[in-house]
Design a protein around this motif. Structure first.
Motif, PDB file in Angstrom:
ATOM      1  N   ASN A  78       0.809  -1.214   0.000  1.00 23.83           N
ATOM      2  CA  ASN A  78       0.000   0.000   0.000  1.00 23.83           C
ATOM      3  C   ASN A  78       0.848   1.272   0.000  1.00 23.83           C
ATOM      4  OD1 ASN A  78      -2.389  -1.541   0.136  1.00 23.83           O
ATOM      5  ND2 ASN A  78      -2.196  -1.714   2.358  1.00 23.83           N
ATOM      6  N   GLY A  79       2.122   1.127  -0.363  1.00 27.16           N
ATOM      7  CA  GLY A  79       2.978   2.302  -0.433  1.00 27.16           C
ATOM      8  C   GLY A  79       3.991   2.342   0.701  1.00 27.16           C
ATOM      9  N   LEU A  80       4.575   3.515   0.896  1.00 30.82           N
ATOM     10  CA  LEU A  80       5.598   3.717   1.913  1.00 30.82           C
ATOM     11  C   LEU A  80       4.958   4.151   3.223  1.00 30.82           C
ATOM     12  CD1 LEU A  80       8.130   5.600  -0.374  1.00 30.82           C
ATOM     13  CD2 LEU A  80       8.596   3.425   0.771  1.00 30.82           C
ATOM     14  N   LYS A  81       5.373   3.496   4.306  1.00 29.88           N
ATOM     15  CA  LYS A  81       4.868   3.830   5.626  1.00 29.88           C
ATOM     16  C   LYS A  81       6.020   4.322   6.498  1.00 29.88           C
ATOM     17  CE  LYS A  81       1.145   0.403   5.481  1.00 29.88           C
ATOM     18  NZ  LYS A  81       0.539  -0.785   6.137  1.00 29.88           N
ATOM     19  N   PRO A  82       5.883   5.485   7.142  1.00 22.65           N
ATOM     20  CA  PRO A  82       6.949   5.974   8.023  1.00 22.65           C
ATOM     21  C   PRO A  82       7.161   5.036   9.203  1.00 22.65           C
ATOM     22  CG  PRO A  82       5.384   7.724   7.485  1.00 22.65           C
ATOM     23  CD  PRO A  82       4.769   6.444   7.013  1.00 22.65           C
ATOM     24  N   VAL A  83       8.411   4.819   9.551  1.00 27.29           N
ATOM     25  CA  VAL A  83       8.765   4.006  10.719  1.00 27.29           C
ATOM     26  C   VAL A  83       8.969   4.959  11.890  1.00 27.29           C
ATOM     27  CG1 VAL A  83      10.420   2.399  11.718  1.00 27.29           C
ATOM     28  CG2 VAL A  83       9.805   2.227   9.296  1.00 27.29           C
ATOM     29  N   ILE A  84       8.119   4.851  12.909  1.00 27.99           N
ATOM     30  CA  ILE A  84       8.166   5.785  14.033  1.00 27.99           C
ATOM     31  C   ILE A  84       9.226   5.368  15.043  1.00 27.99           C
ATOM     32  CG2 ILE A  84       6.824   6.926  15.812  1.00 27.99           C
ATOM     33  CD1 ILE A  84       5.984   7.542  12.929  1.00 27.99           C
ATOM     34  N   ASP A  85       9.167   4.136  15.532  1.00 22.33           N
ATOM     35  CA  ASP A  85      10.152   3.637  16.498  1.00 22.33           C
ATOM     36  C   ASP A  85      11.237   2.906  15.725  1.00 22.33           C
ATOM     37  OD1 ASP A  85      11.551   2.855  18.677  1.00 22.33           O
ATOM     38  OD2 ASP A  85      10.000   1.596  19.559  1.00 22.33           O
ATOM     39  N   LYS A  86      12.372   3.585  15.538  1.00 23.54           N
ATOM     40  CA  LYS A  86      13.404   3.071  14.640  1.00 23.54           C
ATOM     41  C   LYS A  86      14.424   2.183  15.330  1.00 23.54           C
ATOM     42  CE  LYS A  86      12.970   7.390  12.102  1.00 23.54           C
ATOM     43  NZ  LYS A  86      11.980   7.919  13.055  1.00 23.54           N
ATOM     44  N   SER A  87      14.502   2.211  16.648  1.00 25.91           N
ATOM     45  CA  SER A  87      15.571   1.502  17.341  1.00 25.91           C
ATOM     46  C   SER A  87      15.501  -0.006  17.131  1.00 25.91           C
ATOM     47  CB  SER A  87      15.535   1.821  18.835  1.00 25.91           C
ATOM     48  OG  SER A  87      15.924   3.157  19.072  1.00 25.91           O
ATOM     49  N   GLY A  88      14.302  -0.535  17.011  1.00 25.84           N
ATOM     50  CA  GLY A  88      14.167  -1.978  16.853  1.00 25.84           C
ATOM     51  C   GLY A  88      14.628  -2.505  15.518  1.00 25.84           C
ATOM     52  N   LEU A  89      14.882  -1.595  14.546  1.00 23.95           N
ATOM     53  CA  LEU A  89      15.283  -2.047  13.219  1.00 23.95           C
ATOM     54  C   LEU A  89      16.687  -2.622  13.208  1.00 23.95           C
ATOM     55  CD1 LEU A  89      13.958   0.914  11.046  1.00 23.95           C
ATOM     56  CD2 LEU A  89      12.833  -1.255  11.529  1.00 23.95           C
ATOM     57  N   TYR A  90      17.555  -2.158  14.100  1.00 23.54           N
ATOM     58  CA  TYR A  90      18.961  -2.535  14.052  1.00 23.54           C
ATOM     59  C   TYR A  90      19.398  -3.292  15.310  1.00 23.54           C
ATOM     60  CZ  TYR A  90      18.453   1.100  10.580  1.00 23.54           C
ATOM     61  OH  TYR A  90      18.004   1.852   9.530  1.00 23.54           O
ATOM     62  N   TRP A  91      18.433  -3.870  16.023  1.00 17.72           N
ATOM     63  CA  TRP A  91      18.739  -4.593  17.253  1.00 17.72           C
ATOM     64  C   TRP A  91      17.821  -5.799  17.334  1.00 17.72           C
ATOM     65  CZ3 TRP A  91      17.157  -2.850  22.808  1.00 17.72           C
ATOM     66  CH2 TRP A  91      17.768  -3.691  23.745  1.00 17.72           C
ATOM     67  N   ASN A  92      18.426  -6.999  17.371  1.00 17.76           N
ATOM     68  CA  ASN A  92      17.605  -8.207  17.417  1.00 17.76           C
ATOM     69  C   ASN A  92      17.204  -8.604  18.820  1.00 17.76           C
ATOM     70  OD1 ASN A  92      19.987  -9.149  18.497  1.00 17.76           O
ATOM     71  ND2 ASN A  92      20.426 -10.621  16.865  1.00 17.76           N
ATOM     72  N   LYS A  93      17.701  -7.872  19.850  1.00 19.46           N
ATOM     73  CA  LYS A  93      17.326  -8.109  21.250  1.00 19.46           C
ATOM     74  C   LYS A  93      17.576  -9.555  21.654  1.00 19.46           C
ATOM     75  CE  LYS A  93      13.920  -4.393  21.202  1.00 19.46           C
ATOM     76  NZ  LYS A  93      12.530  -3.981  21.480  1.00 19.46           N
ATOM     77  N   ASN A  94      18.722 -10.068  21.262  1.00 18.40           N
ATOM     78  CA  ASN A  94      19.087 -11.426  21.613  1.00 18.40           C
ATOM     79  C   ASN A  94      19.553 -11.477  23.068  1.00 18.40           C
ATOM     80  OD1 ASN A  94      19.782 -14.085  21.622  1.00 18.40           O
ATOM     81  ND2 ASN A  94      21.453 -13.907  20.127  1.00 18.40           N
ATOM     82  N   ASP A  95      18.922 -12.316  23.880  1.00 16.99           N
ATOM     83  CA  ASP A  95      19.240 -12.385  25.303  1.00 16.99           C
ATOM     84  C   ASP A  95      20.549 -13.120  25.574  1.00 16.99           C
ATOM     85  OD1 ASP A  95      16.932 -11.017  25.924  1.00 16.99           O
ATOM     86  OD2 ASP A  95      15.733 -12.839  26.101  1.00 16.99           O
ATOM     87  N   SER A  96      20.956 -14.025  24.694  1.00 15.65           N
ATOM     88  CA  SER A  96      22.171 -14.798  24.927  1.00 15.65           C
ATOM     89  C   SER A  96      23.398 -13.962  24.606  1.00 15.65           C
ATOM     90  CB  SER A  96      22.162 -16.065  24.056  1.00 15.65           C
ATOM     91  OG  SER A  96      22.097 -15.721  22.683  1.00 15.65           O
ATOM     92  N   ALA A  97      24.393 -13.988  25.504  1.00 14.73           N
ATOM     93  CA  ALA A  97      25.612 -13.211  25.325  1.00 14.73           C
ATOM     94  C   ALA A  97      26.536 -13.926  24.350  1.00 14.73           C
ATOM     95  CB  ALA A  97      26.305 -13.013  26.676  1.00 14.73           C
ATOM     96  N   VAL A  98      26.992 -13.201  23.348  1.00 17.20           N
ATOM     97  CA  VAL A  98      27.860 -13.761  22.303  1.00 17.20           C
ATOM     98  C   VAL A  98      29.137 -12.930  22.249  1.00 17.20           C
ATOM     99  CG1 VAL A  98      28.074 -14.313  19.857  1.00 17.20           C
ATOM    100  CG2 VAL A  98      25.859 -14.534  21.001  1.00 17.20           C
ATOM    101  N   PRO A  99      30.308 -13.546  22.237  1.00 17.53           N
ATOM    102  CA  PRO A  99      31.549 -12.767  22.118  1.00 17.53           C
ATOM    103  C   PRO A  99      31.574 -11.954  20.828  1.00 17.53           C
ATOM    104  CG  PRO A  99      32.026 -15.019  22.800  1.00 17.53           C
ATOM    105  CD  PRO A  99      30.575 -14.990  22.428  1.00 17.53           C
ATOM    106  N   GLY A 100      32.080 -10.726  20.936  1.00 14.52           N
ATOM    107  CA  GLY A 100      32.208  -9.879  19.759  1.00 14.52           C
ATOM    108  C   GLY A 100      30.996  -9.049  19.442  1.00 14.52           C
ATOM    109  N   VAL A 101      30.030  -8.939  20.345  1.00 18.83           N
ATOM    110  CA  VAL A 101      28.813  -8.161  20.108  1.00 18.83           C
ATOM    111  C   VAL A 101      28.711  -7.076  21.171  1.00 18.83           C
ATOM    112  CG1 VAL A 101      26.300  -8.193  19.982  1.00 18.83           C
ATOM    113  CG2 VAL A 101      27.615 -10.085  19.024  1.00 18.83           C
ATOM    114  N   ALA A 102      28.557  -5.824  20.732  1.00 20.21           N
ATOM    115  CA  ALA A 102      28.419  -4.695  21.646  1.00 20.21           C
ATOM    116  C   ALA A 102      27.322  -3.769  21.136  1.00 20.21           C
ATOM    117  CB  ALA A 102      29.741  -3.933  21.780  1.00 20.21           C
ATOM    118  N   MET A 103      26.649  -3.090  22.063  1.00 19.86           N
ATOM    119  CA  MET A 103      25.545  -2.205  21.724  1.00 19.86           C
ATOM    120  C   MET A 103      25.902  -0.755  22.041  1.00 19.86           C
ATOM    121  SD  MET A 103      23.178  -4.142  20.496  1.00 19.86           S
ATOM    122  CE  MET A 103      22.009  -2.775  20.388  1.00 19.86           C
TER     123      MET A 103
END
Length: 458
Positions: A270-295
């Motif tokens: 249906n066209g382009l929709k503005p994304v209001i809450d953008k933080s979730g686009l670049y964070w998978n919110k993975n609960d398990s700690a993995v070496p080499g990952v920082a926020m």
């Protein structure tokens, strides 16, 4: 009066009396075009200066009113523009083929026509009326006030603009239109300059905003002479990855606003929709700690984004280890790796290092230095970083952690997203909200990288 033929480079403006294949100034091939100049005496007639209005003192111009803006009804588009379209201004938007430029502007035109109940003209030199109408029907912006003109003859389109009072108009595209009395095919430098100048003239004359679509080259630059970008008031870049439904809108030039804002849209049926809450686009919110990952919390203009830095370290059998970066400049990545090696005693010369910014975001914010260093050290030691922690700081060559801009906004966003701790520079000056750590459980202040890396899990 004698006519002089000169040749001008359409890329850099270099002029010569002899036409050559390659421009000696910028190295472009086949860019010279004939320019006819009149050689005449330029001495001014003293009588012509009688009606000259002198320039006013700047102190008398402080009562100048702010320009009137027209809201397009698309929040992300308006924010990148600086609050909406300015009357009498000309906007140029470029992007890859099929990225959604026409859809964005057609939605904007339909929204203005419907919400403001004012006529809007959409000029298309590339598509037939049936094609544009079908797209308008699909994205649901049909309106009695939205008018279409589909033809490559610019003069006819300008006549329509002169005969009616439109709120604003769209030109799709500047490379497709043909201006009379100008040599060259549509899309040639002469035609592009002529079309752009006529659009600017009528926009100023009618005091209505105009938006032009521009094609881009394989290098990502808007096709045509660089003069085109200097002529208009605002230059926007509409980009996105082919595998993703998200599109990004940035301002490369804006005479009526800043160029730091980032607009994000999601392409749907249906066209382009503005994304209001953008933080979730670049964070998978993975609960398990993995070496080499920082926020971290990076800023794109005034928009805070949760950004995930991912580092992969593998042992190399070659004398020169490999460094690959995606989402961050490779030179910056190599610099931070050298700082980790020299200042923290964590050798990296026997590992290939790969860095990736999750989601395809390109991070220019200096606050990404500290999370990148933390992720590098975590990957090399194969030790995960503390869960629920974000890292905010710029790193110098001496290994010191420096303050970043708008730290209060970043910390509040971190608390809203559920982070428990934040590692920041000891030189950060916080406001009165520091009493409750902006909602964070722990605010860790560090002077240098060595202190920051002590918080890695044992």
């Amino acid at each position: 009066m004698k006519n002089i033929i000169k040749y001008s480079c359409s890329e850099c403006g270099y002029t010569t009396t002899t036409k050559t294949g390659k421009c000696p100034a910028c190295g472009s091939w086949g860019s010279f075009e004939a320019v006819q100049e009149n050689n005449f005496n330029s001495n001014l007639n003293p009588n012509t200066t009688k009606n000259f209005n002198p320039v006013k003192n700047i102190s008398r111009a402080i009562d100048v009113k702010a320009p009137e803006r027209i809201c397009t009804g698309i929040s992300e588009f308006d924010r990148v523009l600086g609050g909406g379209l300015v009357s009498g201004s000309v906007v140029l938007i470029g992007g890859q083929p099929g990225i959604g430029k026409s859809t964005l502007l057609l939605q904007s035109a339909g929204s203005v026509a419907k919400n403001l109940n004012s006529p809007v003209l959409y000029i298309s030199g590339e598509e037939a009326q049936s094609q544009v109408a079908m797209r308008a029907s699909r994205i649901g912006i049909l309106s009695e006030n939205l008018f279409l003109y589909c033809d490559q003859n610019l003069e006819n389109a300008l006549n329509i603009l002169n005969e009616h009072d439109f709120k604003f108009f769209v030109l799709d595209s500047v490379q497709a239109m043909n201006a009379d009395n100008n040599s060259g095919w549509p899309g040639s430098p002469n035609q592009i300059r002529a079309v752009a100048q006529k659009i600017i003239d009528i926009s100023r004359l009618k005091n209505i905003p105009a938006v032009m679509i521009g094609h881009i080259t394989k290098d990502g630059k808007i096709a045509g002479p660089m003069l085109l970008e200097h002529m208009v008031d605002t230059v926007l870049n509409f980009s996105g990855e082919g595998y993703s439904s998200y599109r990004m809108l940035r301002a490369l030039k804006n005479r009526y606003g800043n160029t730091e804002e980032l607009g994000i849209f999601e392409m749907s049926e249906n066209g382009l929709k503005p994304v209001i809450d953008k933080s979730g686009l670049y964070w998978n919110k993975n609960d398990s700690a993995v070496p080499g990952v920082a926020m971290t919390i990076a800023l794109e203009g005034n928009t805070p984004l949760a950004v995930e830095f991912q580092i992969l370290a593998t042992r190399t059998i070659f004398p020169y280890p490999r460094r690959t970066a995606r989402g961050i400049e490779i030179n910056r990545f190599q610099l931070l790796t050298a700082v980790i090696d020299r200042r923290c005693g964590i050798p990296a010369n026997n590992h290939d290092l790969y860095i990736n910014i999750a989601g395809g975001l390109n991070v220019q914010d200096p606050s990404g230095d500290l999370p990148a260093c933390a992720a590098i050290a975590s990957a090399l030691k194969n030790i995960p970083l503390p869960a629920g922690t974000c890292w905010l700081g710029e790193v110098g060559l001496a290994g010191e952690v420096r303050p970043v801009t708008r730290i209060s906004m970043r910390l509040r966003e971190a608390a809203r997203l559920g982070f428990k701790s934040a590692v920041i520079s000891s030189r950060e000056k916080l406001s009165g909200d520091n009493k409750n750590n902006f909602g964070l459980e722990n605010l860790i202040r560090v002077k240098n990288l060595s202190e920051a890396l002590k918080f890695m899990n044992n």
